[in-house]
Design a protein around this motif. Structure first.
Motif, PDB file in Angstrom:
ATOM      1  N   PRO A  29       0.796  -1.228   0.000  1.00 29.07           N
ATOM      2  CA  PRO A  29       0.000   0.000   0.000  1.00 29.07           C
ATOM      3  C   PRO A  29       0.830   1.281   0.000  1.00 29.07           C
ATOM      4  CG  PRO A  29      -0.855  -1.533   1.610  1.00 29.07           C
ATOM      5  CD  PRO A  29       0.425  -2.104   1.107  1.00 29.07           C
ATOM      6  N   TRP A  35       1.420   3.024  -3.182  1.00 33.64           N
ATOM      7  CA  TRP A  35       0.252   3.668  -3.796  1.00 33.64           C
ATOM      8  C   TRP A  35      -0.166   4.935  -3.049  1.00 33.64           C
ATOM      9  CZ3 TRP A  35      -2.420   1.751  -8.074  1.00 33.64           C
ATOM     10  CH2 TRP A  35      -1.971   0.515  -8.548  1.00 33.64           C
ATOM     11  N   LEU A  55      -7.824   1.443   0.011  1.00 34.26           N
ATOM     12  CA  LEU A  55      -6.808   0.929  -0.903  1.00 34.26           C
ATOM     13  C   LEU A  55      -6.411  -0.496  -0.526  1.00 34.26           C
ATOM     14  CD1 LEU A  55      -4.735   1.220  -3.187  1.00 34.26           C
ATOM     15  CD2 LEU A  55      -3.192   2.250  -1.506  1.00 34.26           C
TER      16      LEU A  55
END
Length: 173
Positions: free
Chosen positions: A30, A33, A50
Motif C-alpha cells: 500500500p 500507492w 486501498l
C-alpha cells in the motif's frame, strides 16, 4: 499468502521483495500507492480502502494459483487472523513473517530513508515510533507456526464480515 509483519524500518519491504522473487509471487504494498495517490499514509481512512482493493486482487491471484506477498505491516492480531482466514477460504496456505526491530535501528533506518528517498516515505518522528511500538501486537507462536486461527472478536459472526468492515472495498469475488 505471505503476510509481512513489522513496524516501519523493520525491513519488511526489503524482505518482501526477496520473498516475492523467491516464490515468483505478486507483491502488494500500500505504501507504494498512498504517496502517489494521496501524498500521505492514511489520507482520511483511504488507506483501508486501498488495502481492501489490493486484498481483492490478492484473493483473485491466490485462486489462480499465484502466490502473494502482502507488505502491509499488519500491526494487529485481528488483521492477521482475518487475512489467514481469507487465504484459507481462497484455498491457499498463509505464512506470517515477523521482522522485529529495536528502536535504535528502527530510528536509524527511518532517518536514512527520509534522507535518501524522501519522495518515497512519510515523515516519522521518534514520538510516532514510540506510540506505534505501544500499539503493535507482536505475533504469538501460533501465528508464526501457522497454528489454529482464532475466532473473530466478540460481536462478529465470522472473519469475512470483520474483514469487510475493516477493509470496506475488499470483495471476495
Amino acid at each position: 499468502m505471505i503476510l509481512m509483519v513489522g513496524l516501519p524500518g523493520a525491513g519488511k519491504t526489503t524482505r518482501a521483495r526477496q520473498l516475492a522473487a523467491a516464490h515468483r509471487a505478486l507483491r502488494l504494498t500500500p505504501d507504494h500507492w498512498m504517496i502517489p495517490l494521496f501524498g500521505e499514509p492514511m489520507a482520511d481512512g483511504k488507506r483501508f480502502v486501498l488495502e481492501g482493493r489490493l486484498l481483492t486482487i490478492a484473493l483473485q491471484a491466490l485462486r489462480l494459483g499465484t502466490s502473494v506477498v502482502l507488505d502491509y505491516g499488519l500491526w494487529g492480531r485481528d488483521e492477521r487472523s482475518a487475512l489467514r482466514w481469507l487465504a484459507r477460504s481462497a484455498g491457499a496456505a498463509s505464512q506470517v513473517v515477523y521482522l522485529p526491530v529495536d528502536t535504535d535501528t528502527q530510528l536509524a533506518r527511518i532517518a536514512h530513508r527520509q534522507a535518501t528517498a524522501p519522495h518515497q516515505t512519510f515523515p516519522m518522528s521518534a514520538a510516532d515510533v514510540d506510540r506505534w511500538r505501544e500499539q503493535f501486537q507482536v505475533p504469538d507462536a501460533a501465528e508464526l507456526d501457522g497454528g489454529e486461527i482464532p475466532g473473530p472478536p466478540p460481536g462478529w459472526p465470522d472473519w469475512a464480515q470483520w474483514a469487510a468492515e475493516h477493509w470496506p472495498t475488499c470483495t471476495d469475488s
